[in-house]
Write an enzyme that holds these catalytic residues in place. Structure first.
Site, PDB file in Angstrom:
ATOM      1  N   MET A   1       8.072  -9.275  48.942  1.00  0.00           N
ATOM      2  CA  MET A   1       8.247  -8.377  50.053  1.00  0.00           C
ATOM      3  C   MET A   1       8.234  -6.952  49.514  1.00  0.00           C
ATOM      4  O   MET A   1       8.827  -6.661  48.491  1.00  0.00           O
ATOM      5  CB  MET A   1       9.575  -8.673  50.738  1.00  0.00           C
ATOM      6  CG  MET A   1       9.824  -7.812  51.907  1.00  0.00           C
ATOM      7  SD  MET A   1      11.393  -8.075  52.792  1.00  0.00           S
ATOM      8  CE  MET A   1      11.957  -9.652  52.342  1.00  0.00           C
ATOM      9  N   CYS A   2       7.546  -6.056  50.192  1.00  0.00           N
ATOM     10  CA  CYS A   2       7.473  -4.654  49.820  1.00  0.00           C
ATOM     11  C   CYS A   2       7.621  -3.819  51.080  1.00  0.00           C
ATOM     12  O   CYS A   2       7.600  -4.344  52.188  1.00  0.00           O
ATOM     13  CB  CYS A   2       6.129  -4.325  49.168  1.00  0.00           C
ATOM     14  SG  CYS A   2       5.813  -5.208  47.632  1.00  0.00           S
ATOM     15  N   GLY A   3       7.762  -2.536  50.912  1.00  0.00           N
ATOM     16  CA  GLY A   3       7.793  -1.620  52.046  1.00  0.00           C
ATOM     17  C   GLY A   3       6.672  -0.615  51.889  1.00  0.00           C
ATOM     18  O   GLY A   3       6.440  -0.097  50.795  1.00  0.00           O
ATOM     19  N   ARG A  27      13.510  -3.442  50.954  1.00  0.00           N
ATOM     20  CA  ARG A  27      12.330  -4.301  50.877  1.00  0.00           C
ATOM     21  C   ARG A  27      11.747  -4.379  49.471  1.00  0.00           C
ATOM     22  O   ARG A  27      10.856  -5.177  49.214  1.00  0.00           O
ATOM     23  CB  ARG A  27      11.266  -3.819  51.862  1.00  0.00           C
ATOM     24  CG  ARG A  27      11.720  -4.000  53.304  1.00  0.00           C
ATOM     25  CD  ARG A  27      10.598  -3.779  54.287  1.00  0.00           C
ATOM     26  NE  ARG A  27       9.438  -4.611  54.084  1.00  0.00           N
ATOM     27  CZ  ARG A  27       9.250  -5.818  54.601  1.00  0.00           C
ATOM     28  NH1 ARG A  27      10.183  -6.363  55.346  1.00  0.00           N
ATOM     29  NH2 ARG A  27       8.136  -6.485  54.379  1.00  0.00           N
TER      30      ARG A  27
END
Length: 190
Positions: A1-3, A27
């Site tokens: 998960m990343c932002g 995130r």
């Protein structure tokens, strides 16, 4: 998960992107990065660490420009190397920068195809593969100035090749003497 975040404004966007990444920090805490466009060139800062640790005042002063994208990373593919911090960029066929959240399930196959087309991939990141896939599609255009239709066609062709689930924010700059940014956002779930 990343932002991921992308902003185009009337004034400098560096602080707004920084604030957005701080809010998105949950995130991803492995790495952070911001790229802006200033006078037709990318201004980039990225490194491993939290947003507050990656960006010092001196970095923020260099990240001028009224368009930019940012990324906070939680590695689900590739390694934890600082070289895999995002955003990534390429200079050809245009200046293209990209930040990505998600996973490609056919990264190895895509990377092998890109290498055969003489596109260089520096990392094991599926994000860099996705960037080079977009660059390869844009390379097929014949005009010196991209039209909206050419950009949308390139993104559609990326969707035809990439497998997985992902969200992307990207910018395209540097065409001839013009200084503009085309912000792109595209999402695919398969």
């Amino acid at each position: 998960m990343c932002g991921i975040v992308g902003i185009v404004g009337q004034s400098s966007v560096n602080q707004t992107i920084y604030d957005a990444l701080t809010v998105l920090q949950h995130r991803g805490q492995d790495a952070a990065g911001i790229v802006t466009i200033d006078r037709g060139a990318f201004r980039l800062r990225k490194a491993n660490g939290l947003v507050k640790d990656v960006f010092e005042v001196k970095h923020m002063q260099r990240l001028q420009g009224n368009a930019g994208i940012g990324h906070v990373r939680y590695p689900t593919a590739g390694s934890s190397s600082a070289s895999e911090a995002q955003p990534f960029y390429v200079n050809s066929p245009f200046g293209i920068s990209l930040a990505h959240n998600g996973n490609l399930t056919n990264t190895v196959e895509l990377a092998e195809g890109l290498i055969k087309k003489r596109r260089h991939v520096n990392t094991t990141s599926d994000s860099e593969v996705l960037l080079n896939l977009l660059a390869d599609e844009l390379q097929k255009t014949t005009s010196l100035t991209l039209t909206s239709e050419e950009v949308f066609d390139a993104v559609a062709n990326v969707h035809q090749q990439a497998r997985g689930a992902y969200a992307v924010v990207a910018m395209i700059i540097g065409q001839a003497l013009s200084r503009f940014a085309i912000p792109l956002v595209f999402v695919l779930w398969c």
